[in-house]
Design a protein around this motif. Structure first.
Motif, PDB file in Angstrom:
ATOM      1  N   GLU A 201      37.947  22.198  58.260  1.00  0.00           N
ATOM      2  CA  GLU A 201      37.711  23.613  57.955  1.00  0.00           C
ATOM      3  C   GLU A 201      37.151  24.272  59.209  1.00  0.00           C
ATOM      4  O   GLU A 201      36.148  23.817  59.776  1.00  0.00           O
ATOM      5  CB  GLU A 201      36.731  23.756  56.794  1.00  0.00           C
ATOM      6  N   ASN A 207      45.536  29.453  59.270  1.00  0.00           N
ATOM      7  CA  ASN A 207      45.783  28.508  58.194  1.00  0.00           C
ATOM      8  C   ASN A 207      45.571  27.106  58.746  1.00  0.00           C
ATOM      9  O   ASN A 207      45.602  26.884  59.968  1.00  0.00           O
ATOM     10  CB  ASN A 207      47.207  28.653  57.648  1.00  0.00           C
ATOM     11  N   HIS A 210      46.994  20.250  56.171  1.00  0.00           N
ATOM     12  CA  HIS A 210      46.446  18.910  56.020  1.00  0.00           C
ATOM     13  C   HIS A 210      47.579  17.923  55.714  1.00  0.00           C
ATOM     14  O   HIS A 210      48.377  18.155  54.804  1.00  0.00           O
ATOM     15  CB  HIS A 210      45.428  18.871  54.886  1.00  0.00           C
ATOM     16  N   LYS A 233      45.962  24.698  53.493  1.00  0.00           N
ATOM     17  CA  LYS A 233      44.753  25.354  52.985  1.00  0.00           C
ATOM     18  C   LYS A 233      45.146  26.604  52.208  1.00  0.00           C
ATOM     19  O   LYS A 233      44.620  26.871  51.123  1.00  0.00           O
ATOM     20  CB  LYS A 233      43.842  25.724  54.155  1.00  0.00           C
ATOM     21  N   ASN A 245      45.250  31.006  48.081  1.00  0.00           N
ATOM     22  CA  ASN A 245      44.515  29.807  48.448  1.00  0.00           C
ATOM     23  C   ASN A 245      45.010  28.627  47.619  1.00  0.00           C
ATOM     24  O   ASN A 245      45.420  28.783  46.465  1.00  0.00           O
ATOM     25  CB  ASN A 245      43.019  30.011  48.232  1.00  0.00           C
ATOM     26  N   VAL A 248      41.859  24.014  48.134  1.00  0.00           N
ATOM     27  CA  VAL A 248      41.314  23.042  49.082  1.00  0.00           C
ATOM     28  C   VAL A 248      39.962  23.582  49.528  1.00  0.00           C
ATOM     29  O   VAL A 248      39.887  24.664  50.113  1.00  0.00           O
ATOM     30  CB  VAL A 248      42.227  22.834  50.304  1.00  0.00           C
ATOM     31  N   CYS A 250      35.964  22.983  51.239  1.00  0.00           N
ATOM     32  CA  CYS A 250      35.089  22.190  52.111  1.00  0.00           C
ATOM     33  C   CYS A 250      33.660  22.259  51.565  1.00  0.00           C
ATOM     34  O   CYS A 250      32.957  23.249  51.769  1.00  0.00           O
ATOM     35  CB  CYS A 250      35.141  22.726  53.538  1.00  0.00           C
ATOM     36  N   LEU A 267      36.397  17.278  52.424  1.00  0.00           N
ATOM     37  CA  LEU A 267      37.388  18.137  51.774  1.00  0.00           C
ATOM     38  C   LEU A 267      37.599  17.699  50.334  1.00  0.00           C
ATOM     39  O   LEU A 267      37.729  16.501  50.053  1.00  0.00           O
ATOM     40  CB  LEU A 267      38.726  18.094  52.526  1.00  0.00           C
ATOM     41  N   CYS A 275      45.857  22.581  43.314  1.00  0.00           N
ATOM     42  CA  CYS A 275      46.211  22.221  44.694  1.00  0.00           C
ATOM     43  C   CYS A 275      47.618  21.651  44.702  1.00  0.00           C
ATOM     44  O   CYS A 275      47.916  20.682  43.995  1.00  0.00           O
ATOM     45  CB  CYS A 275      45.215  21.200  45.241  1.00  0.00           C
TER      46      CYS A 275
END
Length: 611
Positions: A201, A207, A210, A233, A245, A248, A250, A267, A275
């Protein structure tokens, strides 16, 4: 002294005299390049590293990363140099034109990376991982995935991460618990958490993509049941615009010994069951997919270690030339001399010079082998260079990071009390460097990889390919009288390495695995020692040839050729002799340790440790 990041005179010797990288330009892949374009690239990188990256290094360490309500702010001084990195196209300079790259040879690109990482390890780390994320999508992704994710990553607009580690799954990757559940639209719902994620993050990019290792619901336990997923993300629409969003979050960042400007994140994926991830590389192909990314990172981390060692050495050298204490041995005057004249300090500096230059040459050679794959005439030649890379990768990572850290510690010692103080920088280099022996597979894991897999690859053919390269250099060095004793000694050490390698392989076949694995780190260190001996012998021969050429080649006005610098080439020969004659001989003790096969380790039970 030039910059205090990397001795580019030595780098140019490795590129043009040792590796003869200009020959690459004769191939189709690199035909648009020349020594002139290589120099332009390196000089531009040096300016960016010196003028923008290095000034942000100490402030970034002091400020550190700040976490607040799931958002991480990197040190504000990072944003401007990062912007210049993006604008300069550095994220994919070594890639093909088709993906936005510049077809720069990997070995030239790595010289630039050495400069960036030496100048600011924390900041450079963000771009190193971003390239790896883009590359794995280029290799395994669909055309849609390349368009949506790879291109913005290569452009530097998106950041990239590699998400493997979980609380119960560090080196034991097969213990991953993160779960993927297939949806009707072909995407997967990702649920789980990851720790120690570099760049997980940040506020550097619009953006973050991952690359996540997880297990599809119902797939078997262990590594064979793992798959790889692209998890943004922020979701990316089909037209490339950003959507909602992606659940994801942090929950926090780690507070560390060093690398304080690097966001090492925790994460959480899918806490709200929203997600979404896209499969990358096929179901249950996660380890193959992820290790394409991991192997690139392992070479990069070996380079990172010696990049920190490089700048630590040059800072120590500069200090030793300026700091006055005592008088030189045998001198009768009372005026103080620079501490560089004292034998102990000079020996420390020469030790640092040997390992800095030797490991840098080793890493550049390994990366040069990647370029040779692109220029190979046939599949057999490609396989040869690939075999060499396979064997050298764990050595570069572990030996490079271990010795890089030792160089940093010796730099602190050369500076004495000043080295322990933050305003003299070297203590930060040591703190930042230490992580390189830990992340992207600990050095113990690298040693086990060498012992358990690399030396037995293709029935030993891969490691023997490396040894054949060393033997060729020994034969060539034996033609020079002054190098005969050094070449003869290296030949002897190499024979001993072959002997204990066969011993290790036979013991593994006989099932004596635990004792063999207890030697793994020592065995890898032996490889590192001998590989550096090979490179220094090679360098000494080439430097001697250049000195001899200078006696017969003259310009019309009587000046020496451009490349000729007697002090530099003489210094290369002396450095090589010092390594081969002083630093390498202790390898015999390491070889003897394995040869003796003492069993005390096996007799030591856990209960015998202090309770």
């Amino acid at each position: 002294m030039g910059n205090k990041l990397c001795d580019l005179k030595d780098v140019r010797f490795v590129l043009y005299d040792l590796l003869n990288v200009e020959e690459l330009c004769k191939s189709e892949r690199f035909s648009d390049h020349s020594r002139e374009t290589f120099e332009m690239t390196i000089n531009t990188a040096e300016k960016l590293a010196v003028n923008d990256f290095a000034p942000a290094n100490e402030p970034g360490d002091v400020i550190g990363c700040k976490w607040e309500n799931g958002t991480v702010r990197v040190p504000s001084v990072y944003h401007e140099p990062y912007r210049k990195l993006v604008e300069g196209g550095w994220f994919c300079a070594q890639e093909k034109y088709e993906v936005g790259g510049q077809n720069v040879p990997h070995v030239v690109d790595y010289v630039c990376k050495i400069l960036f990482f030496a100048a600011n390890h924390n900041l450079a780390g963000y771009y190193g991982l971003t390239h790896s994320a883009a590359k794995v999508i280029e290799v395994f992704g669909s055309e849609d995935q390349k368009r949506k994710y790879m291109l913005p990553l290569y452009e530097g607009r998106f950041g990239g991460t590699m998400c493997l580690t979980e609380a119960q799954a560090g080196s034991d990757v097969g213990a991953v618990r993160s779960k993927a559940v297939k949806n009707q639209d072909g995407t997967y719902s990702i649920i789980g958490s990851k720790i120690f994620i570099t760049g997980g993050e940040t506020d550097l990019n619009e953006n973050i993509i991952h690359v996540v290792l997880a297990r599809i619901e119902g797939d078997p336990e262990g590594t064979k049941g793992l798959s790889c997923f692209i998890v943004p993300k922020i979701r990316v629409n089909d037209d490339g615009t950003l959507g909602e969003n992606n659940d994801v979050v942090c929950p926090g960042i780690e507070h560390k010994m060093g690398m304080r400007g690097s966001s090492t994140s925790v994460l959480a994926f899918g806490d709200n069951e929203n997600c979404r991830g896209e499969l990358l590389g096929g179901e249950r192909k996660g380890i193959v997919t992820m290790f394409n990314m991991m192997n690139e990172q392992r070479l990069l981390v070996g380079m990172q270690g010696i990049a920190q060692g490089s700048t630590a050495y040059l800072h120590a050298l500069d200090f030793a030339r300026e700091r006055k204490q005592g008088v030189a041995a045998g001198k009768k005057e009372v005026a103080q001399d620079p501490i560089v004249v004292h034998a102990d300090v000079r020996a420390n500096l020469l030790w640092m010079k040997c390992y800095t230059e030797g490991i840098r040459a080793l890493v550049l050679y390994a990366v040069f082998c990647m370029d040779r794959i692109h220029t190979a005439a046939d599949e057999n030649e490609k396989q040869k260079w690939n075999d060499i890379i396979e064997v050298l990768t764990p050595v570069c990572k572990a030996y490079g990071s271990d010795k890089g850290f030792e160089v940093c510690i010796k730099a602190v010692q050369v500076l004495g009390g000043y080295g322990y103080c933050s305003e003299y920088h070297v203590e930060q280099f040591a703190r930042d460097c230490k992580i390189t022996s830990i992340y992207e597979g600990t050095n113990g894991i690298q040693s086990l990889d060498l012992v358990n897999r690399k030396i037995s690859m293709k029935n030993g053919r891969a490691y023997r390919t490396v040894l054949s390269q060393i033997k060729e250099s020994i034969v060539e060095a034996l033609e020079w009288n002054e190098l005969i004793p050094y070449a003869s000694d290296l030949k002897s050490y190499l024979g001993m390495l072959e002997e204990i390698t066969e011993k290790v392989l036979n013991m593994k076949t006989a099932g004596v695995v635990e004792l063999v694995e207890s030697w793994a780190s020592l065995y890898l260190e032996i490889w590192g020692d001998i590989l550096l001996g090979w490179l220094f012998l090679w360098e000494a021969r080439v430097a001697r040839e250049r000195l001899e050429e200078s006696k017969t080649e003259h310009k019309p006005n009587g000046e020496a050729p451009d490349y000729f610098n007697e002090a530099f080439f003489t210094g290369k020969i002396i450095t090589a002799k010092y390594y081969l004659g002083t630093l390498l001989p202790p390898v015999t003790g390491k070889l003897e340790t394995i040869r003796k096969s003492d069993h005390a380790f096996l007799d030591m039970q856990e209960s015998f440790f202090f309770d």
